[in-house]
Scaffold this active site. Structure first.
Site, short mmCIF file in Angstrom:
data_model
loop_
_atom_site.label_atom_id
_atom_site.label_comp_id
_atom_site.label_asym_id
_atom_site.label_seq_id
_atom_site.Cartn_x
_atom_site.Cartn_y
_atom_site.Cartn_z
N LYS A 173 12.45 -3.99 3.80
CA LYS A 173 11.33 -4.33 2.91
C LYS A 173 10.51 -5.38 3.65
CE LYS A 173 9.57 -6.82 0.39
NZ LYS A 173 8.24 -7.41 0.76
N CYS A 281 8.71 -20.26 12.30
CA CYS A 281 9.78 -21.04 11.65
C CYS A 281 10.37 -22.05 12.61
CB CYS A 281 10.86 -20.11 11.15
SG CYS A 281 11.53 -19.12 12.49
N GLU A 384 6.73 -27.96 4.07
CA GLU A 384 6.54 -27.08 5.23
C GLU A 384 5.09 -26.58 5.15
OE1 GLU A 384 8.27 -23.12 5.25
OE2 GLU A 384 8.62 -23.26 7.40
P1 NAD Z 1 8.05 -15.52 1.73
O1 NAD Z 1 9.30 -16.20 1.31
O2 NAD Z 1 6.84 -15.69 0.90
O3 NAD Z 1 8.28 -13.93 1.83
C1 NAD Z 1 9.38 -13.40 2.54
C2 NAD Z 1 9.75 -12.05 1.92
O4 NAD Z 1 10.16 -12.25 0.57
C3 NAD Z 1 8.59 -11.06 1.88
O5 NAD Z 1 9.08 -9.79 2.20
C4 NAD Z 1 8.09 -11.14 0.44
O6 NAD Z 1 7.56 -9.93 -0.01
C5 NAD Z 1 9.36 -11.48 -0.32
N1 NAD Z 1 9.10 -12.30 -1.51
C6 NAD Z 1 8.10 -13.22 -1.67
N2 NAD Z 1 8.22 -13.82 -2.87
C7 NAD Z 1 9.31 -13.29 -3.47
C8 NAD Z 1 9.94 -13.51 -4.72
N3 NAD Z 1 9.49 -14.42 -5.61
N4 NAD Z 1 11.05 -12.80 -5.02
C9 NAD Z 1 11.54 -11.89 -4.15
N5 NAD Z 1 10.97 -11.64 -2.95
C10 NAD Z 1 9.87 -12.33 -2.61
O7 NAD Z 1 7.80 -15.98 3.26
P2 NAD Z 1 6.51 -15.68 4.15
O8 NAD Z 1 5.38 -16.50 3.67
O9 NAD Z 1 6.34 -14.22 4.33
O10 NAD Z 1 7.03 -16.26 5.56
C11 NAD Z 1 6.92 -17.60 5.93
C12 NAD Z 1 8.19 -18.35 5.62
O11 NAD Z 1 9.28 -17.74 6.31
C13 NAD Z 1 8.16 -19.78 6.13
O12 NAD Z 1 8.77 -20.59 5.16
C14 NAD Z 1 9.01 -19.74 7.39
O13 NAD Z 1 9.61 -20.95 7.77
C15 NAD Z 1 10.02 -18.73 7.02
N6 NAD Z 1 10.64 -18.15 8.18
C16 NAD Z 1 11.91 -18.55 8.48
C17 NAD Z 1 12.53 -18.05 9.60
C18 NAD Z 1 13.92 -18.47 9.95
O14 NAD Z 1 14.47 -17.89 10.87
N7 NAD Z 1 14.52 -19.43 9.28
C19 NAD Z 1 11.86 -17.13 10.43
C20 NAD Z 1 10.57 -16.74 10.09
C21 NAD Z 1 9.97 -17.25 8.95
#
Ligand code: NAD
Length: 499
Positions: A173, A281, A384
């Site tokens: 997804k 990240c 962040e």
């Molecule tokens: P996000 O949490 O908004 O979304 C991630 C995924 O979750 C997406 O597929 C989205 O559709 C889904 N999602 C969003 N809201 C949701 C909800 N309420 N319930 C269920 N699913 C939901 O993250 P983003 O904005 O796409 O990515 C950026 C974030 O990811 C930053 O916080 C970054 O630090 C983090 N990140 C972490 C790593 C790591 O390895 N720790 C790597 C890359 C990105």
């Protein structure tokens, strides 16, 4: 309007949910497509397809699974630039950065090409008289991956390469903000000979995620994204009995001691803070300047910022692209509006950065900012930001710097810059985070180690990809066997001991 939909059972499937969301080119601010958001029925279809495919894929020989991975590796390698362009078109990152993302994803596929040696079990002959004991690793079944917008190719490859090579089937997804690269990956896996249904993509939002996490036929979920969603995914997935690894957000600190090569440290800070517009990240978002390093370091970083070429990926001169969305650009600007009231000092203001002439005024661009005098308790430190804003916190001593890093609720990566091996070693022992760099600002582990933060940067106990990925995507079975020559036996109710 171009439509982006699911990939189920080897073909593209149009969503019938009636729900869609727009996809933008961040460099122009224009909508380029719409993506269908899965209904729970569509999620169920993808899971049922994966379950059926698992039944034969788990019995497919290791040599055949390896052959498919090698084929996939060759196709990915040959189509790197096409993938990089697909990333840039919806994410906005510049082409060199997108190519780097593909290369780091490819590393994970190469690791998976050697899966046979990772799946070896143990064997003990004659554990008891005439009894041999051995262990095997078996795949889990249907596993799912939920991925963020910032690495639409690399993070799916962190998950799917190991999961599929271990014999699982997979439902991805992807982020709804840049969904197209997921379909290219599906196409490449099919071309490599992966049987239909072993890899599926459902486009979607929370509706799809929540269904994936509750479905009884899903064995495990890998998640990468922001901390609040990671916490939700972990709690929901585990409450339905799934194995879950959920990687969250970060606030990565780079400690600079006074004896460091300050020019090299400034180069590293600029590269790691503003690469991909800070949407990594493992981006450095806080420089912790210790003692006398502070003034020259702030000056050296500030000097480097005006010459950064900020523009679209279509301009080969661009070094930094736009942010993912208009909302995210406005959010970043909001931090700059508030920071001086909170006591910070804007040394370089990204709002005033002269953007390259190729920039579209409607694109989601903002320049690189540097803020000095930052302290915990200020929004710019506590949140962040996920944008091109680098904070400087000044500390008098190493101990003060270490205490600051360790008090932060996140624990993804941290780095120290110094020429003192003893200080570096102390830091690597004492710092509380999952990945540590010594004179390396973004310590993303190579594919044959594993990736994972501590504290609010990871929920669950399994790191991602590499050996930890193999552990996560398999379960161990231990066999105790006896093949007596003569079929003689008697009843013995005493507790068996190994004699
Ligand atoms: P996000 O949490 O908004 O979304 C991630 C995924 O979750 C997406 O597929 C989205 O559709 C889904 N999602 C969003 N809201 C949701 C909800 N309420 N319930 C269920 N699913 C939901 O993250 P983003 O904005 O796409 O990515 C950026 C974030 O990811 C930053 O916080 C970054 O630090 C983090 N990140 C972490 C790593 C790591 O390895 N720790 C790597 C890359 C990105």
């Amino acid at each position: 309007m171009r439509r982006i939909d699911h990939f189920i059972a080897g073909k593209q499937v149009t969503s019938g949910s009636g729900r869609v969301t727009p996809v933008f080119d961040p460099a122009t601010g224009k909508q380029t497509a719409e993506v269908g958001l899965a209904s729970t029925d569509e999620v169920d279809l993808a899971i049922a397809t994966a379950k059926e495919a698992f039944a034969s894929w788990r019995h497919t020989s290791l040599s055949r699974r390896t052959e498919v991975m090698f084929g996939f590796r060759q196709i990915l390698d040959a189509r790197r630039s096409e993938l990089a362009a697909a990333i840039s078109a919806e994410h906005g990152k510049v082409l060199g950065d997108a190519a780097g993302e593909v290369a780091r994803g490819l590393d994970n596929v190469e690791f998976a090409c050697g899966i046979a040696s990772q799946l070896k079990g143990g064997y003990t002959e004659q554990a008891s008289t005439g009894i041999d004991v051995y262990s095997v690793r078996q795949p889990l079944g249907v596993v799912v991956g939920i991925t963020p917008f910032n690495f639409p190719v690399m993070v799916p490859l962190w998950m799917l390469a190991g999961a599929i090579a271990c014999g699982n089937s997979f439902v991805l997804k992807p982020s709804e903000k840049d969904p197209s690269p997921s379909l290219l990956l599906a196409e490449m896996l099919a071309e490599a000979g992966l049987p239909d249904g072993v890899f599926n993509v459902v486009q979607g939002d929370k509706v799809a995620v929540d269904r994936l996490l509750e479905h009884p036929d899903v064995a495990a979920a890998s998640f990468v994204g922001s901390t609040p969603v990671a916490r939700h995914v972990y709690e929901r997935g585990t409450s339905f009995g799934k194995r879950v690894q959920a990687l969250g957000g970060a606030k990565n600190h780079m400690v600079v001691l006074p004896d460091a090569d300050l020019d090299a440290a400034a180069d590293a800070a600029v590269s790691a803070a503003y690469g991909s517009a800070g949407e990594r990240c493992m981006a450095v978002s806080v420089v912790v300047a210790v003692g006398t390093s502070a003034d020259p370091l702030v000056t050296a970083i500030a000097e480097r910022l005006p010459s950064l070429a900020i523009g679209p990926a279509t301009d080969p001169a661009s070094e930094m692209g736009p942010l993912i969305s208009r909302q995210q650009r406005d959010r970043v600007v909001g931090y700059l509006e508030d920071v001086e009231q909170e006591g910070g000092r804007i040394v370089v203001d990204g709002r005033a950065h002269e953007l390259s002439s190729s920039v579209d005024a409607d694109g989601f661009f903002v320049g690189a900012s540097l803020v000095d005098g930052v302290r915990p308790g200020m929004r710019v430190y506590d949140d962040e930001i996920f944008g091109p804003v680098l904070s400087v916190v000044r500390c008098e001593t190493y101990d003060e710097a270490l205490a600051l890093v360790n008090a932060n609720p996140y624990g993804n990566g941290a780095a120290i810059f110094t020429r003192d091996g003893g200080a570096a070693r102390r830091f690597q022992v004492e710092v509380e985070c999952g990945m540590v760099g010594v004179n390396v600002p973004i310590p993303v582990p190579v594919a044959y180690y594993s990736f994972g933060g501590w504290k609010s940067s990871l929920f669950g106990d399994a790191h991602m990809y590499g050996p930890s990925g193999v552990d996560f995507y398999t379960r161990t079975k231990v066999l105790t066997t006896r093949w007596p020559r003569a079929l003689t036996s008697d009843v013995d109710l005493s507790f068996p001991t190994a004699r």
